[in-house]
Design an enzyme around this catalytic site. Structure first.
Site, short mmCIF file in Angstrom:
data_model
loop_
_atom_site.label_atom_id
_atom_site.label_comp_id
_atom_site.label_asym_id
_atom_site.label_seq_id
_atom_site.Cartn_x
_atom_site.Cartn_y
_atom_site.Cartn_z
N SER A 201 0.84 -1.19 0.00
CA SER A 201 0.00 0.00 0.00
C SER A 201 0.88 1.25 0.00
CB SER A 201 -0.97 -0.04 1.18
OG SER A 201 -1.98 0.95 1.04
N GLU A 326 -9.20 -5.10 -4.40
CA GLU A 326 -8.54 -4.14 -3.52
C GLU A 326 -9.54 -3.23 -2.80
OE1 GLU A 326 -5.33 -3.71 -2.83
OE2 GLU A 326 -4.15 -4.56 -4.46
N HIS A 412 -7.83 -5.33 -0.03
CA HIS A 412 -6.59 -4.60 0.17
C HIS A 412 -5.92 -5.02 1.48
CE1 HIS A 412 -3.91 -1.25 -0.54
NE2 HIS A 412 -4.13 -0.77 0.66
#
Length: 502
Positions: A201, A326, A412
């Site tokens: 991320s 995600e 995610h």
């Protein structure tokens, strides 16, 4: 050759680095050294300055426990946030090394995610024991977050002068951490000439910036980018962009909101820490991804995708990829900048994209994941391979049987416990299927760190992108397998949209 760490479980290992002697602990055949300062505390007059060298200490320093996490909002349940306390004095790192391993060993340095406002290298999720048992030295770091990590104001710029660091303090911390690794990791059995950076991320986005930052060149030799965006647009420190305020202008507005119009640098540094948290800076709104390069100074002077297109990135082997779902719970109208991309579409573009997603509902459920992560990962893999560098693309599509809620794929951040083989830290129950995936994924990552190629040890072959463009490794519930890049029609349409707009 570094001295071997004592293998006896009842003997605490001792190593001597440039700052002094550290006393670690051995657990499960791995020696851990935690809470090690890699820079001076960035407090008082060092707030909003480049990281400074850490002080030494006399005698033995106990390295049994992690240091404080950096200043951030409440965790909100993210397993990537470590334990309290929280402090501005947070620039520490943690090292795990096989206690009986022969050096020099490959080194893996983890850059945590959290939108540059949260997270730490101290979370149990990022414990390096399981990876170290595979024959690598693992390092996790803390770096300044939020407005303490990214902030600009004319008073601070004037103080820094023409060549000083302005705005990009968190990224500078990461570089300082890598410099510490270069200078000290040999005494832990690590090879300073074989360092892999890996992150997820915002940590992946940071690694992409490290790949184009001149001061980071040569500090790492391989890179793994997990869900690291790639099409994001940075905010310049001094000049606005597309009618948007510069980072300095944003800093002035925030200072004004505190009643500090015309503030001096000393007045800014005197602001209590808690007042810097509210309102929080916005990762996706342009407050935290910054272009600080100016007049030949600074760290970042271009956005990632154009820099890769120009071949300016580090010439290192790269693993890059994303998760299959995600941001499946975010719609294009929910969040900038994808709201702006959605609004910028022509009628024919929108019609074609809706058709590629099977209708308007499918588009709204899946397009943000593709705009933010899936298409940019493919684009950067193409550019890195085109520049002649070894490249491997992946898609993570593992959905734990006990994961709450109905998911179209892997959300995610859900790959992190598999990468670290730390399934006990996953926020949902796991089973044998998950353990097999974790064994494979940790094996690919550590194999890549060792040799620059994730293949080997009888793992399913991961096709290298230069030789087999359009192929990736799919991590699925049944294990990893080579596969064509999925949903290429969607990604092609998005790539064309980016090309027209930018």
């Amino acid at each position: 050759m570094a001295p071997r760490i004592p293998p006896a479980a009842d003997v605490n290992p001792v190593v001597r680095i440039g700052q002094g002697a550290l006393v670690g602990r051995i657990e499960a055949g791995v020696a851990g050294f935690k809470g090690v300062p890699y820079a001076a505390p960035p407090v008082g007059p060092l707030r909003w300055r480049a990281p400074q060298p850490p002080a030494g200490w006399p005698g033995l320093r106990d390295a049994a426990t992690v240091g404080p996490i950096c200043v951030q909002p409440p965790a909100g349940g993210d397993p990537g946030v470590g334990p309290l306390p929280m402090s501005e004095d947070c620039l520490t790192l943690n090292v795990w090394t096989p206690d009986a391993g022969d050096g020099p060993l490959p080194v893996m340095v983890w850059i945590h995610g959290g939108a540059l406002i949260s997270g730490s290298g101290t979370a149990a999720l990022y414990d390096g024991t399981a990876l170290a048992r595979r024959g690598v030295v693992v390092v996790t770091i803390n770096y300044r977050l939020g407005r303490l990590g990214v902030f600009a104001h004319p008073a601070l710029s004037a103080e820094a002068g023409g060549g000083g660091l302005v705005g990009n303090y968190g990224l500078a911390d990461m570089i300082a951490g890598l410099e510490w690794v270069r200078d000290n990791i040999a005494v832990f059995g690590g090879d300073p000439a074989n360092v892999t950076v890996f992150g997820e991320s915002a940590g992946g986005a940071a690694i992409l910036r490290l790949m184009i930052a001149g001061p980071a060149r040569g500090l790492f030799h391989r890179a793994v980018v997990q869900s690291g965006l790639g099409r994001d647009v940075g905010t310049p420190v001094f000049a606005g962009r597309d009618g948007r305020p510069s980072l300095e202008a944003r800093g002035v507005a925030f200072a004004d909101s505190l009643g500090l119009a015309g503030a001096t640098a000393a007045q800014l540094r005197a602001v209590p820490t808690g007042r810097l948290l509210s309102p929080p800076p916005s990762f996706y709104g342009g407050d935290l991804l910054v272009l600080d390069g100016h007049d030949g100074h600074g760290l970042i002077d271009a956005d990632v995708e154009p820099a890769f297109a120009a071949g300016r990135q580090a010439a290192v082997p790269l693993i890059i990829g994303s998760n299959s779902d995600e941001f499946g719970d975010i719609r294009p109208e929910d969040m900038s900048p994808w709201r702006e991309l959605d609004a910028a579409m022509t009628g024919p573009e929108r019609q074609a994209l809706h058709a590629a997603y099977g209708g308007a509902d499918g588009y709204r459920a899946g397009v943000v994941s593709d705009l933010a992560f899936n298409e940019p990962a493919r684009r950067l893999a193409r550019l890195h391979a085109r520049a002649g560098h070894p490249t491997w693309l992946y898609r993570f599509d593992v959905v734990a049987a006990a994961m709450p809620g109905a998911r179209a794929g892997a959300p995610h951040g859900s790959e992190r416990p598999y990468v670290f083989d730390n399934l006990s830290a996953a926020p949902w129950p796991v089973g044998e299927r998950d353990r097999r995936v974790a064994t494979a994924m940790a094996g690919y990552w550590t194999g890549f760190a060792a040799t620059g190629d994730p293949n080997g040890d009888q793992r399913p072959v991961w096709p290298e992108y230069r030789a087999t463009p359009g192929q990736l490794l799919m991590f699925g519930n049944d294990g990893p397998a080579a596969a064509p890049v999925p949903f290429v029609e969607r990604l092609d349409l998005i790539e064309a949209l980016y090309a027209r707009i930018h």
